[in-house]
Enzyme design. Structure first.
Site, PDB file in Angstrom:
ATOM      1  N   ASN A 217       0.318   8.910  -3.407  1.00  0.00           N
ATOM      2  CA  ASN A 217      -0.113   7.526  -3.627  1.00  0.00           C
ATOM      3  C   ASN A 217      -1.602   7.498  -3.992  1.00  0.00           C
ATOM      4  O   ASN A 217      -2.239   8.541  -4.090  1.00  0.00           O
ATOM      5  CB  ASN A 217       0.164   6.670  -2.381  1.00  0.00           C
ATOM      6  CG  ASN A 217      -0.533   7.236  -1.159  1.00  0.00           C
ATOM      7  OD1 ASN A 217      -1.762   7.287  -1.101  1.00  0.00           O
ATOM      8  ND2 ASN A 217       0.236   7.691  -0.181  1.00  0.00           N
ATOM      9  N   PRO A 314       8.001  11.142   9.824  1.00  0.00           N
ATOM     10  CA  PRO A 314       7.678  10.632  11.166  1.00  0.00           C
ATOM     11  C   PRO A 314       6.437   9.751  11.087  1.00  0.00           C
ATOM     12  O   PRO A 314       5.569   9.979  10.242  1.00  0.00           O
ATOM     13  CB  PRO A 314       7.386  11.904  11.965  1.00  0.00           C
ATOM     14  CG  PRO A 314       7.058  12.940  10.949  1.00  0.00           C
ATOM     15  CD  PRO A 314       7.788  12.586   9.693  1.00  0.00           C
ATOM     16  N   ILE A 316       3.118   9.105  12.412  1.00  0.00           N
ATOM     17  CA  ILE A 316       2.156   9.876  13.219  1.00  0.00           C
ATOM     18  C   ILE A 316       1.459   8.961  14.221  1.00  0.00           C
ATOM     19  O   ILE A 316       1.349   9.275  15.410  1.00  0.00           O
ATOM     20  CB  ILE A 316       1.116  10.549  12.294  1.00  0.00           C
ATOM     21  CG1 ILE A 316       1.826  11.438  11.251  1.00  0.00           C
ATOM     22  CG2 ILE A 316       0.114  11.364  13.109  1.00  0.00           C
ATOM     23  CD1 ILE A 316       0.931  11.896  10.105  1.00  0.00           C
ATOM     24  N   PHE A 336      -4.478   1.557  10.541  1.00  0.00           N
ATOM     25  CA  PHE A 336      -4.894   0.846   9.331  1.00  0.00           C
ATOM     26  C   PHE A 336      -3.645   0.273   8.660  1.00  0.00           C
ATOM     27  O   PHE A 336      -2.559   0.829   8.807  1.00  0.00           O
ATOM     28  CB  PHE A 336      -5.614   1.793   8.353  1.00  0.00           C
ATOM     29  CG  PHE A 336      -7.112   1.694   8.453  1.00  0.00           C
ATOM     30  CD1 PHE A 336      -7.774   2.216   9.561  1.00  0.00           C
ATOM     31  CD2 PHE A 336      -7.859   1.063   7.460  1.00  0.00           C
ATOM     32  CE1 PHE A 336      -9.146   2.112   9.672  1.00  0.00           C
ATOM     33  CE2 PHE A 336      -9.235   0.959   7.565  1.00  0.00           C
ATOM     34  CZ  PHE A 336      -9.883   1.482   8.674  1.00  0.00           C
ATOM     35  N   LYS A 350       2.536  -5.373  12.373  1.00  0.00           N
ATOM     36  CA  LYS A 350       2.395  -3.911  12.341  1.00  0.00           C
ATOM     37  C   LYS A 350       1.700  -3.410  13.611  1.00  0.00           C
ATOM     38  O   LYS A 350       2.075  -2.389  14.161  1.00  0.00           O
ATOM     39  CB  LYS A 350       1.622  -3.490  11.092  1.00  0.00           C
ATOM     40  CG  LYS A 350       1.661  -2.010  10.836  1.00  0.00           C
ATOM     41  CD  LYS A 350       1.215  -1.648   9.431  1.00  0.00           C
ATOM     42  CE  LYS A 350       2.268  -2.018   8.399  1.00  0.00           C
ATOM     43  NZ  LYS A 350       1.896  -1.651   7.043  1.00  0.00           N
ATOM     44  N   LYS A 354       3.476  -0.656  15.923  1.00  0.00           N
ATOM     45  CA  LYS A 354       2.901   0.688  16.116  1.00  0.00           C
ATOM     46  C   LYS A 354       2.445   0.899  17.568  1.00  0.00           C
ATOM     47  O   LYS A 354       2.133   2.020  17.957  1.00  0.00           O
ATOM     48  CB  LYS A 354       1.695   0.895  15.199  1.00  0.00           C
ATOM     49  CG  LYS A 354       1.983   0.667  13.720  1.00  0.00           C
ATOM     50  CD  LYS A 354       2.192   1.963  12.988  1.00  0.00           C
ATOM     51  CE  LYS A 354       2.575   1.671  11.547  1.00  0.00           C
ATOM     52  NZ  LYS A 354       2.942   2.880  10.817  1.00  0.00           N
TER      53      LYS A 354
HETATM   54  O1  C5P Z   1       3.604   1.560   8.224  1.00  0.00           O
HETATM   55  P1  C5P Z   1       2.360   1.760   7.445  1.00  0.00           P
HETATM   56  O2  C5P Z   1       2.392   3.006   6.596  1.00  0.00           O
HETATM   57  O3  C5P Z   1       1.886   0.592   6.676  1.00  0.00           O
HETATM   58  O4  C5P Z   1       1.262   1.991   8.596  1.00  0.00           O
HETATM   59  C1  C5P Z   1      -0.046   2.295   8.320  1.00  0.00           C
HETATM   60  C2  C5P Z   1      -0.716   2.929   9.518  1.00  0.00           C
HETATM   61  O5  C5P Z   1       0.129   3.876  10.153  1.00  0.00           O
HETATM   62  C3  C5P Z   1      -1.924   3.738   9.103  1.00  0.00           C
HETATM   63  O6  C5P Z   1      -2.813   3.766  10.196  1.00  0.00           O
HETATM   64  C4  C5P Z   1      -1.317   5.094   8.826  1.00  0.00           C
HETATM   65  O7  C5P Z   1      -2.289   6.128   8.885  1.00  0.00           O
HETATM   66  C5  C5P Z   1      -0.298   5.203   9.921  1.00  0.00           C
HETATM   67  N1  C5P Z   1       0.894   5.971   9.540  1.00  0.00           N
HETATM   68  C6  C5P Z   1       1.146   7.190  10.135  1.00  0.00           C
HETATM   69  N2  C5P Z   1       2.278   7.901   9.825  1.00  0.00           N
HETATM   70  C7  C5P Z   1       3.153   7.427   8.943  1.00  0.00           C
HETATM   71  C8  C5P Z   1       2.918   6.198   8.316  1.00  0.00           C
HETATM   72  C9  C5P Z   1       1.774   5.501   8.637  1.00  0.00           C
HETATM   73  O8  C5P Z   1       0.314   7.644  10.954  1.00  0.00           O
HETATM   74  N3  C5P Z   1       4.245   8.131   8.650  1.00  0.00           N
END
Ligand code: C5P
Length: 410
Positions: A217, A314, A316, A336, A350, A354
């Site tokens: 991306n 996954p 993270i 973020f 979100k 999270k």
């Molecule tokens: O769900 P989304 O991708 O929009 O979430 C964004 C946040 O979650 C960011 O802080 C990103 O670094 C973290 N993230 C992550 N692992 C993923 C997807 C997103 O740590 N697989």
């Protein structure tokens, strides 16, 4: 940026070949808005002429304690007092082994050492940038002097490693002007994260389809790199896990390069065990091809795209927020969110999903790759918009905000 606007620096040069770097350092300090008063020892004048330093600093250079010229706007023939009273710091670069030994004993038989001794301790910090041959640097006498100078409250910067002017290779070179500038700018930042360990993920991930293609991306990594840098400026020990980006490693930051989401997850989980703060700025790919092909996938000549099966990566951040350290607050997790629409509502949802105490939302298309950004902080209380600013300034503000929210350091 005018990182040193309003700061007055006394730049001292003692004798060493690294004096040539002090010329560029002087320019760099001035470019960042500082005013610079150069003071040289007699030995320094063997390596660099005061004419050069006067031309670069725009001020007469002082080197003798008997110099009767007006100094600091005062006419009392006391340059060692007058030149240091307005200083925000005395920076000696290069600081030779001999000059440090002299400072250690409080000796003051030339203008620069006299100024270091006569400076008001509580408001004019002393910063030394050592420069010497590698054998001189590792000599027990030098190391003892450095330790004692630090114990006395002096900031002794690191030395660089590599080829030396004498032809030998090792530790002891003076840092490069750009590194010194970073250290001086950082010196003046509040140390809100002193003693804390901060983990940052940044950039995109790259999920291979075959050996030549993949899914990624537009994340540039700039925001995450700025946060890692700001956390280091604030005194933290920082580890930055970076996806594939071309940015230089911020000074003082330990960097681990990864490619895929799974590699990022493994690195983050291992590093998070030691961290107090986790700031997830990486734009992790949501899916990866279930099975990357070993060979380049060929067109079939019929116009049919190859079948592709995806697996979800996954999360993270959610994983670490739900870990025992994340849940107890020992690991403070910040997420973020890059959104394109309905930013505030999506960001609030979100944050809850999270399981993080703080989420920072921005508008993806106007943030990716830019040097500035607009952030919305989302916490239990609601959404707090911050005005648009440079990523560097926002990173510093965010770091200060996170520091404020941390439980007290045990
Ligand atoms: O769900 P989304 O991708 O929009 O979430 C964004 C946040 O979650 C960011 O802080 C990103 O670094 C973290 N993230 C992550 N692992 C993923 C997807 C997103 O740590 N697989």
């Amino acid at each position: 940026m005018n990182e040193l606007a309003g700061k007055h620096i006394v730049l001292g040069l003692s004798g060493g070949i690294a004096c040539y770097k002090a010329a560029e350092l002087c320019r760099a300090l001035i470019k960042q808005g500082a005013s610079v008063q150069v003071v040289m020892t007699e030995a320094a004048e063997r390596f660099m002429t005061p004419v050069t330093m006067q031309a670069l600093s725009g001020r007469p250079v002082f080197s003798s304690q008997w110099d009767a010229r007006t100094a600091g706007g005062v006419d009392n023939n006391m340059p060692h007092i007058n030149l240091s009273r307005e200083a925000d710091a005395i920076l000696v670069a290069p600081a030779s082994a001999d000059f440090m030994a002299k400072l250690l004993h409080g000796r003051a038989d030339d203008l620069l050492s006299l100024m270091c001794l006569a400076r008001p301790l509580e408001r004019v910090p002393l910063i030394l940038a050592p420069a010497m041959n590698r054998e001189m640097w590792v000599h027990p006498a030098t190391q003892r002097n450095v330790a004692q100078l630090r114990a006395d409250g002096t900031t002794v910067l690191d030395v660089g490693a590599g080829e030396q002017a004498c032809g030998e290779t090792g530790d002891g070179r003076m840092l490069e002007p750009a590194e010194l500038l970073d250290d001086i700018v950082a010196f003046f930042q509040p140390k809100a994260l002193a003693g804390r360990r901060v983990l940052v993920t940044a950039g995109p991930t790259f999920e291979p389809i075959d050996p030549v293609r993949g899914i990624t991306n537009h994340s540039s990594g700039k925001m995450g790199f700025a946060i890692a840098h700001a956390a280091w400026e604030a005194g933290a020990q920082v580890t930055l896990i970076a996806g594939p980006v071309t940015l230089p490693t911020p000074r003082g930051v330990r960097r681990l390069d990864v490619t895929t989401a799974l590699q990022m997850r493994d690195a983050a989980e291992a590093e998070a065990l030691q961290a107090d703060v986790f700031i997830a700025t990486a734009a992790v790919a949501d899916w990866r091809p279930a099975q990357a092909a070993d060979q380049k996938i060929k067109k079939d000549g019929q116009g049919t795209p190859p079948p592709m099966v995806f697996t979800e990566n996954p999360d993270i951040l959610a994983g670490l927020a739900a870990s025992p350290r994340g849940r107890s607050g020992a690991l403070y997790c910040v997420g973020f969110a890059a959104e394109t629409d309905n930013l505030q509502a999506h960001a609030q949802a979100k944050r809850a999903r999270k399981g993080v105490p703080l989420l920072v939302a921005n508008h993806g298309p106007s943030a990716f790759g830019q040097d500035d950004n607009q952030l919305y902080l989302v916490d239990e209380q609601g959404v707090h918009p911050w005005p648009r600013d440079s990523k560097r300034a926002l990173a510093r503000r965010l770091v200060a905000e996170v520091a404020r929210r941390l439980p007290p350091n045990s």
